[in-house]
Write an enzyme that holds these catalytic residues in place. Structure first.
Site, PDB file in Angstrom:
ATOM      1  CG  ASP A 159      -0.341  -0.105   2.532  1.00 49.78           C
ATOM      2  OD1 ASP A 159       0.896  -0.221   2.599  1.00 49.78           O
ATOM      3  OD2 ASP A 159      -1.080  -0.091   3.541  1.00 49.78           O
ATOM      4  CB  SER A 160       4.526   1.799   0.197  1.00 50.02           C
ATOM      5  OG  SER A 160       4.860   0.594  -0.480  1.00 50.02           O
ATOM      6  CG  ASP A 182       0.581  -4.272   1.914  1.00 47.61           C
ATOM      7  OD1 ASP A 182       0.888  -5.340   2.475  1.00 47.61           O
ATOM      8  OD2 ASP A 182       1.307  -3.254   1.950  1.00 47.61           O
ATOM      9  CE  LYS A 200       3.146  -6.297   3.790  1.00 45.92           C
ATOM     10  NZ  LYS A 200       2.717  -5.177   4.705  1.00 45.92           N
ATOM     11  CD  GLU A 205       0.383  -1.754   8.372  1.00 41.71           C
ATOM     12  OE1 GLU A 205      -0.035  -1.076   9.341  1.00 41.71           O
ATOM     13  OE2 GLU A 205       0.892  -1.246   7.357  1.00 41.71           O
ATOM     14  CD  GLU A 246       7.604  -0.759   8.057  1.00 43.51           C
ATOM     15  OE1 GLU A 246       7.873   0.371   7.608  1.00 43.51           O
ATOM     16  OE2 GLU A 246       6.582  -1.395   7.736  1.00 43.51           O
TER      17      GLU A 246
END
EC number: 2.1.2.11
Length: 279
Positions: free
Chosen positions: A44-45, A83, A112, A114, A181
């Site tokens: 998502d970056s 993501d 993925k 978080e 991270e």
């Protein structure tokens, strides 16, 4: 045949490091795949690198599906992980499953998300419907960036113990891998030695089971943020700007296009045309 989730799990068993690249578009993903990268991660970056957002918060499911589709067309060999963006999985398990399915339909092999222990139930539910999940603990840009800022995680005993517990619970929930991270390298090593799932380091030291970089960081194409952990293998942005300046100069001096860059009529046909239009 591209790599499978089990192939990545087996790499840890065989003590082979996992190479992961975050990418978002067909052109660069094709080159990453050609280079033999093990995992392509559609992060998502993309919101910052490709769309110019200040952070990952505004990224939508539709955008993630679009980037995932582009990368999926490029890969032939790598595992493809995508993501889940902010608020696509936090509100309910139903949302998490439905949105994970959208990314799989877009071409991802796994998703993925978080979150530590608090996301274990959600992860388990996604895995139960047959969708592989990569966990992500430590710095979590979707949430910790809003409250804590860009800080290294696991520098105190208590925070380290929480990260270790998070990793254990994610493994119990069924993740096939865990991204770490900006975790202190000592804690990242302990986690890597504690869980059987491969750990993928993002600024978390050399003892993780694999490493990930954003391809634009690796190539020196993105200057807005320069994280300490992102090694630049070249400074492509300077070469790109120089090439664009050369192009501009060629246009202004009328040296581009040259004869090898254009197409010509048959001389006889040109003669007939000129006669007809009287030129």
């Amino acid at each position: 045949m591209h790599k499978s989730v089990q192939d990545i799990v087996n790499m840890k068993k065989g003590k082979k490091k996992v190479s992961v690249i975050t990418g978002y578009d067909y052109t660069l993903a094709s080159l990453c795949d050609k280079a033999g990268i093990d995992v392509l991660l559609v992060g998502d970056s993309a919101g910052m690198v490709m769309l110019g957002y200040e952070n990952t918060i505004p990224v939508t499911m539709d955008q993630m599906c679009m980037f995932t589709e582009a990368v999926s067309r490029a890969r032939n060999n790598a595992l493809l992980v995508a993501d889940l963006p902010f608020m696509s999985y936090q509100a309910s398990i139903e949302d998490a499953i439905n949105n994970s399915g959208k990314l799989i339909k877009a071409g991802a092999d796994a998703v993925k998300l978080e979150g530590g222990s608090i996301m274990a139930e959600t992860i388990s539910a996604i895995v139960d419907v047959g969708i592989p999940v990569m966990g992500h603990i430590g710095l979590q840009p979707q949430t910790t960036m809003l409250s804590q800022g860009y800080k290294v995680q696991g520098r105190t005993k208590d925070s380290a113990m929480q990260l270790i517990q998070d990793a254990k619970e994610l493994e119990e929930a069924g993740v096939f891998s865990i991204a770490l991270e900006m975790v202190s390298h000592e804690v990242a090593q302990i986690i890597s030695e504690t869980v059987s799932a491969p750990t993928i380091g993002i600024g978390s030291g050399v003892n993780c089971d694999g490493q990930v970089l954003v391809v634009q960081d690796l190539l020196g194409m993105y200057d807005k943020i320069k994280p300490k952990f992102a090694k630049r293998y070249m400074n492509l942005s300077e070469d790109i700007v120089k090439s664009l300046e050369d192009y501009k100069n060629d246009v202004e001096s009328n040296t581009f296009p040259a004869e090898e860059n254009w197409f010509s009529m048959d001389p006889e046909e040109l003669k007939k045309l000129r006669e007809q239009i009287g030129s």
